[in-house]
Enzyme design. Structure first.
Site, PDB file in Angstrom:
ATOM      1  N   TRP A  90       0.829  -0.979  -0.117  1.00  0.00           N
ATOM      2  CA  TRP A  90       0.045  -0.173   0.255  1.00  0.00           C
ATOM      3  C   TRP A  90       1.048   0.648   0.065  1.00  0.00           C
ATOM      4  O   TRP A  90       0.213   2.375   0.768  1.00  0.00           O
ATOM      5  CB  TRP A  90      -0.911   0.142   1.164  1.00  0.00           C
ATOM      6  CG  TRP A  90      -1.537  -0.834   1.466  1.00  0.00           C
ATOM      7  CD1 TRP A  90      -1.715  -1.780   2.475  1.00  0.00           C
ATOM      8  CD2 TRP A  90      -2.664  -1.751   1.401  1.00  0.00           C
ATOM      9  NE1 TRP A  90      -2.413  -2.768   2.804  1.00  0.00           N
ATOM     10  CE2 TRP A  90      -3.047  -2.679   2.330  1.00  0.00           C
ATOM     11  CE3 TRP A  90      -2.922  -1.717  -0.430  1.00  0.00           C
ATOM     12  CZ2 TRP A  90      -4.741  -3.897   0.969  1.00  0.00           C
ATOM     13  CZ3 TRP A  90      -4.066  -2.407  -0.405  1.00  0.00           C
ATOM     14  CH2 TRP A  90      -4.530  -3.292   0.168  1.00  0.00           C
TER      15      TRP A  90
ATOM     16  N   ASN B 129       1.435  11.009  12.977  1.00  0.00           N
ATOM     17  CA  ASN B 129       0.845  11.967  13.861  1.00  0.00           C
ATOM     18  C   ASN B 129       0.308  13.312  13.101  1.00  0.00           C
ATOM     19  O   ASN B 129      -0.538  14.341  13.451  1.00  0.00           O
ATOM     20  CB  ASN B 129       0.906  12.577  15.769  1.00  0.00           C
ATOM     21  CG  ASN B 129       0.936  11.536  16.745  1.00  0.00           C
ATOM     22  OD1 ASN B 129       0.159  10.865  16.374  1.00  0.00           O
ATOM     23  ND2 ASN B 129       2.319  11.327  17.461  1.00  0.00           N
TER      24      ASN B 129
ATOM     25  N   GLU C  39      -3.532   6.228   7.161  1.00  0.00           N
ATOM     26  CA  GLU C  39      -2.530   7.334   8.332  1.00  0.00           C
ATOM     27  C   GLU C  39      -3.875   6.596   9.428  1.00  0.00           C
ATOM     28  O   GLU C  39      -3.460   8.018  10.243  1.00  0.00           O
ATOM     29  CB  GLU C  39      -2.577   8.536   8.074  1.00  0.00           C
ATOM     30  CG  GLU C  39      -1.703   8.745   6.931  1.00  0.00           C
ATOM     31  CD  GLU C  39      -0.852   9.981   6.739  1.00  0.00           C
ATOM     32  OE1 GLU C  39      -0.519  10.829   7.581  1.00  0.00           O
ATOM     33  OE2 GLU C  39      -0.363   9.950   5.283  1.00  0.00           O
TER      34      GLU C  39
ATOM     35  N   THR D  85      -7.341   3.917  10.707  1.00  0.00           N
ATOM     36  CA  THR D  85      -8.774   3.981  10.087  1.00  0.00           C
ATOM     37  C   THR D  85      -9.249   5.018  11.300  1.00  0.00           C
ATOM     38  O   THR D  85      -8.501   5.374  12.018  1.00  0.00           O
ATOM     39  CB  THR D  85      -9.075   2.632  10.809  1.00  0.00           C
ATOM     40  OG1 THR D  85      -9.126   2.572  11.482  1.00  0.00           O
ATOM     41  CG2 THR D  85      -8.083   1.738   9.072  1.00  0.00           C
TER      42      THR D  85
HETATM   43  C1  FAD Z   1      -4.764   3.694  -1.034  1.00  0.00           C
HETATM   44  C2  FAD Z   1      -4.310   3.179   0.131  1.00  0.00           C
HETATM   45  C3  FAD Z   1      -2.823   4.038   0.630  1.00  0.00           C
HETATM   46  C4  FAD Z   1      -2.013   3.816   1.081  1.00  0.00           C
HETATM   47  N1  FAD Z   1      -0.338   4.075   1.633  1.00  0.00           N
HETATM   48  C5  FAD Z   1       0.311   3.996   2.295  1.00  0.00           C
HETATM   49  C6  FAD Z   1       1.636   4.637   2.878  1.00  0.00           C
HETATM   50  O1  FAD Z   1       1.937   5.729   1.239  1.00  0.00           O
HETATM   51  N2  FAD Z   1       2.223   4.083   3.835  1.00  0.00           N
HETATM   52  C7  FAD Z   1       1.668   3.040   4.525  1.00  0.00           C
HETATM   53  O2  FAD Z   1       2.433   2.426   5.647  1.00  0.00           O
HETATM   54  N3  FAD Z   1       0.893   2.938   4.431  1.00  0.00           N
HETATM   55  C8  FAD Z   1      -0.285   2.827   3.570  1.00  0.00           C
HETATM   56  N4  FAD Z   1      -1.436   1.930   3.766  1.00  0.00           N
HETATM   57  C9  FAD Z   1      -2.108   1.092   4.789  1.00  0.00           C
HETATM   58  C10 FAD Z   1      -2.745   1.995   4.943  1.00  0.00           C
HETATM   59  O3  FAD Z   1      -2.488   2.837   6.602  1.00  0.00           O
HETATM   60  C11 FAD Z   1      -3.807   0.371   5.582  1.00  0.00           C
HETATM   61  O4  FAD Z   1      -4.023   0.446   4.777  1.00  0.00           O
HETATM   62  C12 FAD Z   1      -4.643   1.217   7.070  1.00  0.00           C
HETATM   63  O5  FAD Z   1      -3.762   1.835   8.097  1.00  0.00           O
HETATM   64  C13 FAD Z   1      -5.315   0.090   7.979  1.00  0.00           C
HETATM   65  O6  FAD Z   1      -4.724  -1.031   7.701  1.00  0.00           O
HETATM   66  P1  FAD Z   1      -5.549  -2.358   6.929  1.00  0.00           P
HETATM   67  O7  FAD Z   1      -5.560  -2.145   5.147  1.00  0.00           O
HETATM   68  O8  FAD Z   1      -3.997  -3.890   7.607  1.00  0.00           O
HETATM   69  O9  FAD Z   1      -6.663  -2.865   8.193  1.00  0.00           O
HETATM   70  P2  FAD Z   1      -6.800  -3.514   9.110  1.00  0.00           P
HETATM   71  O10 FAD Z   1      -5.559  -3.042  10.546  1.00  0.00           O
HETATM   72  O11 FAD Z   1      -6.625  -5.055   8.855  1.00  0.00           O
HETATM   73  O12 FAD Z   1      -8.004  -2.799   9.361  1.00  0.00           O
HETATM   74  C14 FAD Z   1      -9.299  -3.992   9.630  1.00  0.00           C
HETATM   75  C15 FAD Z   1     -10.446  -3.155   9.838  1.00  0.00           C
HETATM   76  O13 FAD Z   1      -9.871  -3.176  11.576  1.00  0.00           O
HETATM   77  C16 FAD Z   1     -10.352  -2.221  12.121  1.00  0.00           C
HETATM   78  N5  FAD Z   1      -9.488  -2.339  13.743  1.00  0.00           N
HETATM   79  C17 FAD Z   1      -8.648  -3.151  12.749  1.00  0.00           C
HETATM   80  N6  FAD Z   1      -7.882  -2.293  14.285  1.00  0.00           N
HETATM   81  C18 FAD Z   1      -9.209  -1.685  15.185  1.00  0.00           C
HETATM   82  C19 FAD Z   1      -8.648  -1.429  16.817  1.00  0.00           C
HETATM   83  N7  FAD Z   1      -7.833  -2.211  17.935  1.00  0.00           N
HETATM   84  N8  FAD Z   1     -10.526  -1.576  17.526  1.00  0.00           N
HETATM   85  C20 FAD Z   1     -11.346  -1.567  16.446  1.00  0.00           C
HETATM   86  N9  FAD Z   1     -11.311  -1.226  15.142  1.00  0.00           N
HETATM   87  C21 FAD Z   1     -10.186  -1.919  14.858  1.00  0.00           C
HETATM   88  C22 FAD Z   1     -10.166  -1.111  11.526  1.00  0.00           C
HETATM   89  O14 FAD Z   1     -10.085   0.048  11.864  1.00  0.00           O
HETATM   90  C23 FAD Z   1     -10.261  -1.322  10.294  1.00  0.00           C
HETATM   91  O15 FAD Z   1     -12.150  -0.622  10.357  1.00  0.00           O
HETATM   92  C24 FAD Z   1      -2.114   3.124   2.055  1.00  0.00           C
HETATM   93  C25 FAD Z   1      -3.786   2.289   2.143  1.00  0.00           C
HETATM   94  C26 FAD Z   1      -4.181   2.808   1.207  1.00  0.00           C
HETATM   95  C27 FAD Z   1      -5.937   1.333   1.103  1.00  0.00           C
END
Ligand code: FAD
Length: 385
Positions: free
Chosen positions: A162, A246, A369, A371
């Site tokens: 990502w 942050n 950055e 969710t």
């Molecule tokens: C278009 C795009 C660009 C991006 N750019 C970058 C980038 O430049 N650099 C980088 O490092 N990353 C990047 N990301 C990654 C992005 O930061 C992550 O997708 C995001 O942090 C969520 O992680 P995940 O996708 O693994 O979802 P997950 O962490 O698996 O979350 C899935 C769901 O579970 C919920 N959840 C998880 N843990 C908890 C909790 N403790 N309590 C309640 N709910 C929870 C979340 O809110 C979400 O609804 C990008 C993502 C996208 C889609």
């Protein structure tokens, strides 16, 4: 008795007004005509990126000594907001460059690193910030990319997922763990150049929104990184990540405010033009009230973003305000762009008009950055202690 008066949060200095207006003129002239094409082809033309460097928005906080504008974080926020009014994909390109990558150098880079990389970031090289992996998103510090110490080098193995700007970037800030037994205290930030042996930019994602912004996988296979490219201290990468993110999320708040403003402007224009029942649909009170509510929400989100950014520049605590502004602005962006689609009727559902793209682009604000649930977690900790 004299009372101190604090000017309104949205009051801009003369210099901020000039800056914002020049960015808007650029966006209107050089981005707007290509928004649909860039979305369709999922690509930002290199020429446009060159022109963004020429405009000065790729090195906003780079000190003048290194060829940047030496401006404030608030300027970065203004640039991201203004560009996102026209295209949130360009907004995030500029956001990552300034609020994450350059910010990380300004905060953690030593003199040699800043002298080597900041002039490039200000003049012609796009940066990317690589923390997330397939198994570690919200739980970012569970990352498994490994850095093994070998003399005056580290060898990186693993995969990032990502990563925004992956297609265009020449400089990557990559987080890897030097000592998994130490947990997050093993996480270290490295400066990786595109040409380093063992580093390949992999698959580019095909996305719902911000399609022109590249989102890529990064592959590290015995990638050799000189020790001199450790950003900050070994084992302190978690601090680099926390502190930059942050601040970065204020930039995402700004992206979402700009997006919402762009959708609102389109809706205002269209509802004044579109006639049904013999008059402009903006003459119906039902439509007026919806627009009034949307305008109120955009104003509230902007106040929150500006407040967080100004607090950051003033050296005041801003953790809660940053989380709140990103949470709220991304919800406002979704609601306002959805309303804009509704107000366009059938025309809102097709690609000939800008609002369906704003609606698709809005969704990412609640994901990257941190969710929305993670923002709520941060806010709850601040409120409940
Ligand atoms: C278009 C795009 C660009 C991006 N750019 C970058 C980038 O430049 N650099 C980088 O490092 N990353 C990047 N990301 C990654 C992005 O930061 C992550 O997708 C995001 O942090 C969520 O992680 P995940 O996708 O693994 O979802 P997950 O962490 O698996 O979350 C899935 C769901 O579970 C919920 N959840 C998880 N843990 C908890 C909790 N403790 N309590 C309640 N709910 C929870 C979340 O809110 C979400 O609804 C990008 C993502 C996208 C889609």
């Amino acid at each position: 008795m004299t009372y101190e008066t604090i000017p309104s949060l949205t009051r801009l200095s003369q210099d901020e007004v000039l800056f914002r207006d020049s960015v808007y003129e650029f966006a209107d002239r050089e981005i707007r005509p290509y928004v649909r094409e860039m979305d369709e082809h999922a690509r930002i033309p290199p020429r446009l990126i060159e022109n963004l460097f020429g405009l000065g928005v790729m090195g906003i906080e780079v000190p003048e000594a290194y060829g940047g504008a030496g401006a404030s974080f608030f300027h970065s926020v203004l640039a991201v907001e203004t560009l996102s009014q026209v295209d949130p994909s360009i907004g995030v390109l500029v956001d990552v460059q300034n609020t994450l990558v350059i910010n990380a150098f300004n905060r953690w880079g030593n003199d040699a690193q800043n002298a080597a990389y900041l002039p490039k970031l200000a003049s012609d090289t796009v940066g990317a910030y690589a923390l997330s992996e397939s198994g570690s998103g919200s739980d970012a510090f569970a990352l498994t990319t490994r850095a093994t110490e070998r003399g005056d080098r580290f060898v990186l193995n693993g995969r990032k997922l990502w990563i925004t700007n992956g297609s265009e970037a020449g400089i990557f800030i990559v987080f890897a763990n030097v000592n998994p037994d130490a947990g997050y205290r093993g996480i270290t930030a490295f400066i990786v150049e595109r040409g380093f042996d063992g580093f390949v930019v992999g698959k580019k994602e095909d996305k719902l929104g911000i399609r022109a912004s590249s989102t890529c996988e990064l592959l590290f296979e015995e990638c050799v990184v000189p020790r001199a490219n450790v950003l900050g201290e070994v084992g302190k990468g978690y601090k680099v990540a926390i502190e930059t993110l942050n601040e970065g999320r204020i930039g995402i708040g700004a992206q979402m405010v700009g997006l919402a403003q762009g959708a609102l402007d389109a809706a205002v224009h269209y509802t004044r033009e579109r006639k049904q029942f013999g008059k402009a649909i903006a003459d119906f009170q039902g439509v007026q009230f919806q627009i009034a509510r949307a305008a109120t929400e955009v104003e509230a989100a902007r106040l929150m973003v500006y407040n967080a950014a100004r607090r950051r520049d003033a050296g005041e605590p801003f953790l809660k305000e940053a989380a709140m502004c990103k949470l709220f602005a991304s919800e406002v962006a979704e609601r306002v762009s959805s309303l804009a689609v509704n107000l366009y009727g059938g025309y809102g559902f097709v690609k000939d008009y800008p609002v369906e793209k704003f609606f698709r682009d809005a969704k990412i604000g609640q994901i990257y950055e941190g969710t929305s649930n993670l923002q709520l977690q941060t806010i709850a900790k601040q409120v409940l202690g």
